[in-house]
Motif scaffolding. Sequence first.
Motif, PDB file in Angstrom:
ATOM      1  N   THR A  48       7.982 -16.309  -5.706  1.00 20.21           N
ATOM      2  CA  THR A  48       6.949 -17.088  -5.011  1.00 20.21           C
ATOM      3  C   THR A  48       7.455 -17.614  -3.673  1.00 20.21           C
ATOM      4  OG1 THR A  48       7.638 -19.100  -6.175  1.00 20.21           O
ATOM      5  CG2 THR A  48       5.875 -17.793  -7.190  1.00 20.21           C
ATOM      6  N   ASP A  49       8.747 -17.453  -3.411  1.00 23.06           N
ATOM      7  CA  ASP A  49       9.361 -18.052  -2.223  1.00 23.06           C
ATOM      8  C   ASP A  49       9.844 -17.050  -1.190  1.00 23.06           C
ATOM      9  OD1 ASP A  49       9.225 -20.770  -3.281  1.00 23.06           O
ATOM     10  OD2 ASP A  49      10.795 -20.113  -4.675  1.00 23.06           O
ATOM     11  N   LEU A  50       9.788 -15.743  -1.528  1.00 24.56           N
ATOM     12  CA  LEU A  50      10.345 -14.737  -0.642  1.00 24.56           C
ATOM     13  C   LEU A  50       9.548 -13.453  -0.773  1.00 24.56           C
ATOM     14  CD1 LEU A  50      12.743 -13.918   1.255  1.00 24.56           C
ATOM     15  CD2 LEU A  50      13.929 -13.135  -0.818  1.00 24.56           C
ATOM     16  N   ASP A  51       9.138 -12.877   0.367  1.00 25.24           N
ATOM     17  CA  ASP A  51       8.511 -11.556   0.375  1.00 25.24           C
ATOM     18  C   ASP A  51       9.622 -10.516   0.401  1.00 25.24           C
ATOM     19  OD1 ASP A  51       5.848 -12.265   0.273  1.00 25.24           O
ATOM     20  OD2 ASP A  51       5.603 -12.331   2.438  1.00 25.24           O
ATOM     21  N   ILE A  52       9.793  -9.799  -0.717  1.00 29.35           N
ATOM     22  CA  ILE A  52      10.879  -8.838  -0.850  1.00 29.35           C
ATOM     23  C   ILE A  52      10.392  -7.635  -1.646  1.00 29.35           C
ATOM     24  CG2 ILE A  52      11.807 -10.158  -2.812  1.00 29.35           C
ATOM     25  CD1 ILE A  52      14.608  -9.106  -1.980  1.00 29.35           C
ATOM     26  N   PHE A  53      10.729  -6.438  -1.167  1.00 31.50           N
ATOM     27  CA  PHE A  53      10.232  -5.195  -1.745  1.00 31.50           C
ATOM     28  C   PHE A  53      11.368  -4.198  -1.919  1.00 31.50           C
ATOM     29  CE2 PHE A  53       6.759  -7.139   0.507  1.00 31.50           C
ATOM     30  CZ  PHE A  53       5.611  -6.826  -0.198  1.00 31.50           C
ATOM     31  N   VAL A  54      11.226  -3.350  -2.926  1.00 33.30           N
ATOM     32  CA  VAL A  54      12.075  -2.169  -3.091  1.00 33.30           C
ATOM     33  C   VAL A  54      11.192  -0.944  -2.910  1.00 33.30           C
ATOM     34  CG1 VAL A  54      13.398  -0.763  -4.708  1.00 33.30           C
ATOM     35  CG2 VAL A  54      13.800  -3.220  -4.589  1.00 33.30           C
ATOM     36  N   VAL A  55      11.648   0.003  -2.091  1.00 35.44           N
ATOM     37  CA  VAL A  55      10.967   1.284  -1.923  1.00 35.44           C
ATOM     38  C   VAL A  55      11.882   2.352  -2.504  1.00 35.44           C
ATOM     39  CG1 VAL A  55       9.920   2.918  -0.312  1.00 35.44           C
ATOM     40  CG2 VAL A  55       9.835   0.447   0.165  1.00 35.44           C
ATOM     41  N   ARG A  56      11.459   2.980  -3.571  1.00 35.09           N
ATOM     42  CA  ARG A  56      12.308   3.938  -4.276  1.00 35.09           C
ATOM     43  C   ARG A  56      12.413   5.262  -3.517  1.00 35.09           C
ATOM     44  NH1 ARG A  56       8.906   1.972  -8.520  1.00 35.09           N
ATOM     45  NH2 ARG A  56       9.994   0.568  -9.953  1.00 35.09           N
ATOM     46  N   ASP A  57      13.602   5.853  -3.579  1.00 32.41           N
ATOM     47  CA  ASP A  57      13.848   7.205  -3.053  1.00 32.41           C
ATOM     48  C   ASP A  57      13.408   7.358  -1.592  1.00 32.41           C
ATOM     49  OD1 ASP A  57      14.826   8.037  -5.582  1.00 32.41           O
ATOM     50  OD2 ASP A  57      12.770   8.305  -6.277  1.00 32.41           O
ATOM     51  N   PHE A  58      13.707   6.372  -0.791  1.00 35.33           N
ATOM     52  CA  PHE A  58      13.356   6.441   0.628  1.00 35.33           C
ATOM     53  C   PHE A  58      14.212   7.482   1.349  1.00 35.33           C
ATOM     54  CE2 PHE A  58      13.687   5.003   5.057  1.00 35.33           C
ATOM     55  CZ  PHE A  58      12.346   4.940   5.392  1.00 35.33           C
ATOM     56  N   LEU A  59      15.473   7.595   0.944  1.00 38.45           N
ATOM     57  CA  LEU A  59      16.388   8.578   1.511  1.00 38.45           C
ATOM     58  C   LEU A  59      16.712   9.641   0.466  1.00 38.45           C
ATOM     59  CD1 LEU A  59      18.965   6.215   3.293  1.00 38.45           C
ATOM     60  CD2 LEU A  59      17.049   7.431   4.347  1.00 38.45           C
ATOM     61  N   SER A  60      16.951  10.850   0.936  1.00 37.42           N
ATOM     62  CA  SER A  60      17.345  11.930   0.030  1.00 37.42           C
ATOM     63  C   SER A  60      18.841  11.850  -0.255  1.00 37.42           C
ATOM     64  CB  SER A  60      17.010  13.281   0.649  1.00 37.42           C
ATOM     65  OG  SER A  60      17.878  13.548   1.752  1.00 37.42           O
ATOM     66  N   ALA A  61      19.282  12.564  -1.284  1.00 31.57           N
ATOM     67  CA  ALA A  61      20.699  12.590  -1.625  1.00 31.57           C
ATOM     68  C   ALA A  61      21.521  13.168  -0.478  1.00 31.57           C
ATOM     69  CB  ALA A  61      20.910  13.400  -2.902  1.00 31.57           C
ATOM     70  N   ALA A  62      20.998  14.199   0.184  1.00 29.54           N
ATOM     71  CA  ALA A  62      21.722  14.809   1.305  1.00 29.54           C
ATOM     72  C   ALA A  62      21.844  13.839   2.474  1.00 29.54           C
ATOM     73  CB  ALA A  62      21.009  16.085   1.744  1.00 29.54           C
ATOM     74  N   GLU A  63      20.781  13.094   2.761  1.00 24.71           N
ATOM     75  CA  GLU A  63      20.827  12.107   3.840  1.00 24.71           C
ATOM     76  C   GLU A  63      21.842  11.011   3.530  1.00 24.71           C
ATOM     77  OE1 GLU A  63      16.272  12.345   5.604  1.00 24.71           O
ATOM     78  OE2 GLU A  63      16.684  11.129   3.817  1.00 24.71           O
ATOM     79  N   LYS A  87       0.818  -1.215   0.000  1.00 25.64           N
ATOM     80  CA  LYS A  87       0.000   0.000   0.000  1.00 25.64           C
ATOM     81  C   LYS A  87       0.855   1.270   0.000  1.00 25.64           C
ATOM     82  CE  LYS A  87      -3.988  -2.142   0.247  1.00 25.64           C
ATOM     83  NZ  LYS A  87      -4.985  -2.071  -0.852  1.00 25.64           N
ATOM     84  N   THR A  88       2.173   1.118  -0.037  1.00 25.63           N
ATOM     85  CA  THR A  88       3.080   2.255   0.059  1.00 25.63           C
ATOM     86  C   THR A  88       3.434   2.782  -1.325  1.00 25.63           C
ATOM     87  OG1 THR A  88       4.038   1.459   2.135  1.00 25.63           O
ATOM     88  CG2 THR A  88       5.357   3.008   0.841  1.00 25.63           C
ATOM     89  N   ALA A  89       3.270   4.076  -1.534  1.00 29.05           N
ATOM     90  CA  ALA A  89       3.649   4.683  -2.810  1.00 29.05           C
ATOM     91  C   ALA A  89       5.151   4.539  -3.024  1.00 29.05           C
ATOM     92  CB  ALA A  89       3.258   6.156  -2.810  1.00 29.05           C
ATOM     93  N   GLY A  90       5.542   4.148  -4.211  1.00 29.25           N
ATOM     94  CA  GLY A  90       6.949   3.985  -4.527  1.00 29.25           C
ATOM     95  C   GLY A  90       7.510   2.631  -4.174  1.00 29.25           C
ATOM     96  N   ALA A  91       6.689   1.756  -3.576  1.00 27.95           N
ATOM     97  CA  ALA A  91       7.152   0.409  -3.210  1.00 27.95           C
ATOM     98  C   ALA A  91       6.815  -0.579  -4.325  1.00 27.95           C
ATOM     99  CB  ALA A  91       6.518  -0.037  -1.900  1.00 27.95           C
ATOM    100  N   LEU A  92       7.713  -1.486  -4.583  1.00 23.25           N
ATOM    101  CA  LEU A  92       7.538  -2.501  -5.627  1.00 23.25           C
ATOM    102  C   LEU A  92       7.860  -3.865  -5.048  1.00 23.25           C
ATOM    103  CD1 LEU A  92       7.217  -3.366  -8.655  1.00 23.25           C
ATOM    104  CD2 LEU A  92       9.688  -2.982  -8.864  1.00 23.25           C
ATOM    105  N   LYS A  93       6.915  -4.802  -5.168  1.00 23.14           N
ATOM    106  CA  LYS A  93       7.169  -6.183  -4.746  1.00 23.14           C
ATOM    107  C   LYS A  93       7.932  -6.896  -5.846  1.00 23.14           C
ATOM    108  CE  LYS A  93       5.005 -10.199  -2.584  1.00 23.14           C
ATOM    109  NZ  LYS A  93       5.915 -11.173  -3.204  1.00 23.14           N
ATOM    110  N   LEU A  94       9.082  -7.433  -5.516  1.00 22.74           N
ATOM    111  CA  LEU A  94       9.879  -8.129  -6.524  1.00 22.74           C
ATOM    112  C   LEU A  94       9.303  -9.514  -6.780  1.00 22.74           C
ATOM    113  CD1 LEU A  94      13.489  -7.074  -5.466  1.00 22.74           C
ATOM    114  CD2 LEU A  94      11.887  -5.954  -7.015  1.00 22.74           C
ATOM    115  N   PRO A  95       9.381  -9.981  -8.034  1.00 22.87           N
ATOM    116  CA  PRO A  95       8.734 -11.249  -8.393  1.00 22.87           C
ATOM    117  C   PRO A  95       9.426 -12.463  -7.780  1.00 22.87           C
ATOM    118  CG  PRO A  95       9.989 -10.388 -10.248  1.00 22.87           C
ATOM    119  CD  PRO A  95      10.007  -9.331  -9.191  1.00 22.87           C
TER     120      PRO A  95
END
Length: 215
Positions: A26-41, A16-24
């Motif tokens: 069937t055996d592992l729940d794994i997600f990428v959330v884009r731009d979670f940190l800023s360049a300065a951080e 339900k998170t904007a910018g989050a992508l569930k990677l394909p």
Amino acid sequence: MYREAIGPWVSYRLQKTAGALKLPSTDLDIFVVRDFLSAAECKELCRKIDAQRQPSSVLGEFPDPEYRTSESCNLDPHDRLVKSIELRINELIGIDPAHGEGMQGQRYAVGQQFKAHHDFFYTDQPYWQEMERAGGQRTWTAMMFLNEPEAGGRTNFPQANIRVTPRAGNLLAWNNLDKFGMPNMHSLHQGMPVEAGVKYVITKWYRERPWTPGR
């Protein structure tokens, strides 16, 4: 059972998170959330890691000197930037903050790596008694990429057939347990050797109970 319930709960939140992508997989729940940190951080966290880094350690005995060759540091939980990022991770993942371990920074120079391993604890190992007292089994891992090395340094999940290329600011999250709340062997992963440049990441792990180190 907590271990069984926490996987679907976090997966639901991330889907339900904007910018989050569930990677394909069937055996592992794994997600990428884009731009979670800023360049300065990312830049400031890299600076903190450089200032505190020391050779990485591992639990248990590993005769292979090339098993984990990176440098690491435990980030100051009282630091204003670290506190703000931990708060955002906790809000994203949705796990009681008391269950979260402190954030760890890692630095990989050319040729450095972390060979295939699991983040969950093996309960037949001598370290388990201490880990069980300190909060029990690990559930979810959240790892954030702080930069993009010139070549190499991908995070590889060989049994899930997934390879993730470092992208500055992106967060990678996965469940170390299966649908029954047991250690998921498909969560096996490795930090592949850096081929050019330097790679920086920070990692936060969550336990099945409140984390109480040194108790």
